[in-house]
Design an enzyme around this catalytic site. Structure first.
Site, PDB file in Angstrom:
ATOM      1  N   HIS A  10     -13.319  -1.265  -6.389  1.00 53.96           N
ATOM      2  CA  HIS A  10     -12.139  -2.017  -5.951  1.00 53.96           C
ATOM      3  C   HIS A  10     -11.320  -1.251  -4.902  1.00 53.96           C
ATOM      4  O   HIS A  10     -10.605  -1.851  -4.110  1.00 53.96           O
ATOM      5  CB  HIS A  10     -11.204  -2.285  -7.132  1.00 53.96           C
ATOM      6  CG  HIS A  10     -11.586  -3.446  -7.982  1.00 53.96           C
ATOM      7  ND1 HIS A  10     -12.689  -3.452  -8.785  1.00 53.96           N
ATOM      8  CD2 HIS A  10     -10.990  -4.652  -8.157  1.00 53.96           C
ATOM      9  CE1 HIS A  10     -12.745  -4.601  -9.437  1.00 53.96           C
ATOM     10  NE2 HIS A  10     -11.730  -5.349  -9.066  1.00 53.96           N
ATOM     11  N   ASP A  66     -21.646  -5.671 -10.827  1.00 60.44           N
ATOM     12  CA  ASP A  66     -20.351  -5.008 -11.017  1.00 60.44           C
ATOM     13  C   ASP A  66     -19.654  -5.676 -12.192  1.00 60.44           C
ATOM     14  O   ASP A  66     -19.995  -6.802 -12.567  1.00 60.44           O
ATOM     15  CB  ASP A  66     -19.486  -5.140  -9.750  1.00 60.44           C
ATOM     16  CG  ASP A  66     -18.126  -4.459  -9.908  1.00 60.44           C
ATOM     17  OD1 ASP A  66     -18.057  -3.372 -10.514  1.00 60.44           O
ATOM     18  OD2 ASP A  66     -17.111  -5.029  -9.449  1.00 60.44           O
ATOM     19  N   SER A  67     -18.663  -4.985 -12.742  1.00 60.26           N
ATOM     20  CA  SER A  67     -17.883  -5.601 -13.817  1.00 60.26           C
ATOM     21  C   SER A  67     -17.143  -6.841 -13.307  1.00 60.26           C
ATOM     22  O   SER A  67     -16.787  -7.707 -14.093  1.00 60.26           O
ATOM     23  CB  SER A  67     -16.880  -4.586 -14.365  1.00 60.26           C
ATOM     24  OG  SER A  67     -16.070  -4.109 -13.315  1.00 60.26           O
ATOM     25  N   CYS A  89     -14.235   3.909  -7.350  1.00 62.71           N
ATOM     26  CA  CYS A  89     -14.142   2.581  -7.969  1.00 62.71           C
ATOM     27  C   CYS A  89     -14.367   1.577  -6.850  1.00 62.71           C
ATOM     28  O   CYS A  89     -13.797   1.731  -5.761  1.00 62.71           O
ATOM     29  CB  CYS A  89     -12.759   2.371  -8.584  1.00 62.71           C
ATOM     30  SG  CYS A  89     -12.506   0.686  -9.188  1.00 62.71           S
ATOM     31  N   GLU A 119      -6.925  -6.738  -6.867  1.00 64.45           N
ATOM     32  CA  GLU A 119      -7.234  -8.141  -7.171  1.00 64.45           C
ATOM     33  C   GLU A 119      -6.085  -9.063  -6.762  1.00 64.45           C
ATOM     34  O   GLU A 119      -6.299 -10.249  -6.507  1.00 64.45           O
ATOM     35  CB  GLU A 119      -7.551  -8.283  -8.654  1.00 64.45           C
ATOM     36  CG  GLU A 119      -8.819  -7.522  -8.978  1.00 64.45           C
ATOM     37  CD  GLU A 119      -9.473  -7.929 -10.267  1.00 64.45           C
ATOM     38  OE1 GLU A 119      -8.801  -8.538 -11.112  1.00 64.45           O
ATOM     39  OE2 GLU A 119     -10.668  -7.623 -10.407  1.00 64.45           O
ATOM     40  N   CYS A 133     -20.817  -0.541  -9.664  1.00 67.58           N
ATOM     41  CA  CYS A 133     -19.638  -0.350 -10.507  1.00 67.58           C
ATOM     42  C   CYS A 133     -19.652   1.115 -10.924  1.00 67.58           C
ATOM     43  O   CYS A 133     -20.630   1.587 -11.507  1.00 67.58           O
ATOM     44  CB  CYS A 133     -19.731  -1.263 -11.728  1.00 67.58           C
ATOM     45  SG  CYS A 133     -18.440  -0.980 -12.959  1.00 67.58           S
TER      46      CYS A 133
HETATM   47  N1  DGL Z   1     -15.438  -2.082 -10.365  1.00 68.02           N
HETATM   48  C1  DGL Z   1     -15.132  -1.150 -11.419  1.00 68.02           C
HETATM   49  C2  DGL Z   1     -15.560   0.264 -11.004  1.00 68.02           C
HETATM   50  O1  DGL Z   1     -16.087   0.494  -9.930  1.00 68.02           O
HETATM   51  C3  DGL Z   1     -13.670  -1.161 -11.796  1.00 68.02           C
HETATM   52  C4  DGL Z   1     -13.166  -2.393 -12.492  1.00 68.02           C
HETATM   53  C5  DGL Z   1     -13.242  -2.320 -14.000  1.00 68.02           C
HETATM   54  O2  DGL Z   1     -12.450  -1.586 -14.625  1.00 68.02           O
HETATM   55  O3  DGL Z   1     -14.080  -2.996 -14.561  1.00 68.02           O
HETATM   56  O4  DGL Z   1     -15.381   1.184 -11.792  1.00 68.02           O
END
Ligand code: DGL
Length: 261
Positions: free
Chosen positions: A184, A9-10, A182, A150, A72
């Site tokens: 998150h 993931d990012s 997403c 976060e 991600c």
């Molecule tokens: N985890 C990323 C996603 O699922 C979002 C966070 C980011 O912008 O890097 O798109």
């Protein structure tokens, strides 16, 4: 970590996928890479997102993972074909499982929320149209949700207010289901569910991709000793990321290493 399930993931949002996977496949080994030094991906250009995703995947391939889970949405939306082309192992992204889960719910009016990059890519919208042309699809970027997640404000009046602003136009248009596009966003579920109300189902892409991995691995040999080792690689491990990691995993990770890609 030869033979581990590689998850990327990012940042730390993909830990929601790791947590869901460990519950369902506890005997497997996992190598999680969070590209926290380059986060966020969601506001970057397509070329940059693809370049970062390829680098991250190469890191996991160098550790001989047996499967690559792109946990991600932004990277899945922009880089999945490029990753599949170079990958020596099967690659699973979060978009198609999320779309399948939304359609299985029987909804005919579906909304997708995600980062600016994910929504701009039209990956969800196009996949839904291809699979179910009769379904009406709306989409909205929700850029403030990642920092709120976060911050740990999963159940907080400010998150309720932001969610109200982002979701109200979708809700007023009569949608039945929202895809949380997403990794998150599941962290904000208490606020999102409150604002959406009881009649709206929230599809978690972490759960959806977990189902896809479980189908593939049911009955497969487990990791060494069958005890399930979890190793975290982060490209930046600031106090902030360590704190969020602890919150999502419910404790300190056993093995955390800072790596450079
Ligand atoms: N985890 C990323 C996603 O699922 C979002 C966070 C980011 O912008 O890097 O798109």
């Amino acid at each position: 970590m030869r033979g581990a399930i590689g998850i990327f993931d990012s940042g730390v949002g993909g830990l929601t996928v790791l947590t869901a996977l460990r519950k369902r496949l506890p005997g497997q080994d996992y190598l999680y890479l969070g590209d926290t030094a380059r986060l966020p991906y969601g506001s970057k250009s397509e070329t940059t997102i693809r370049r970062y995703a390829l680098k991250a995947a190469a890191h996991l391939f160098n550790h001989d993972v047996r499967l690559l889970v792109v946990a991600c949405n932004t990277a899945s939306a922009h880089a999945l074909p490029a990753l599949a082309k170079i990958s020596p192992v099967p690659v699973l992204g979060v978009i198609e499982p999320g779309v399948r889960a939304a359609l299985t719910s029987g909804a005919r009016r579906i909304a997708v929320i995600g980062t600016e990059g994910t929504i701009r890519s039209r990956a969800y919208q196009d996949s839904l149209r291809r699979r179910a042309p009769e379904v009406s699809v709306t989409a909205a970027p929700c850029p403030l949700f990642v920092p709120l997640a976060e911050e740990g404000w999963s159940d907080h009046p400010i998150t309720d207010q932001v969610a109200e602003i982002y979701l109200r136009p979708l809700l007023d248009s009569g949608i039945e289901t929202i895809i949380l596009g997403c990794t998150h966003y599941p962290l904000l579920r208490p606020s999102l569910a409150r604002v959406a109300g009881p009649g709206i189902s929230l599809i978690d892409s972490a759960d959806a991709v977990t189902d896809a991995v479980v189908q593939r691995f049911r009955g497969a040999p487990t990791g060494r000793g069958g005890a399930g080792q979890v190793v975290l690689h982060l490209t930046d491990a600031s106090d902030r990321f360590r704190r969020i990691t602890r919150t999502i995993l419910g404790g300190d990770p056993e093995h955390l290493e800072v790596v450079d890609l």
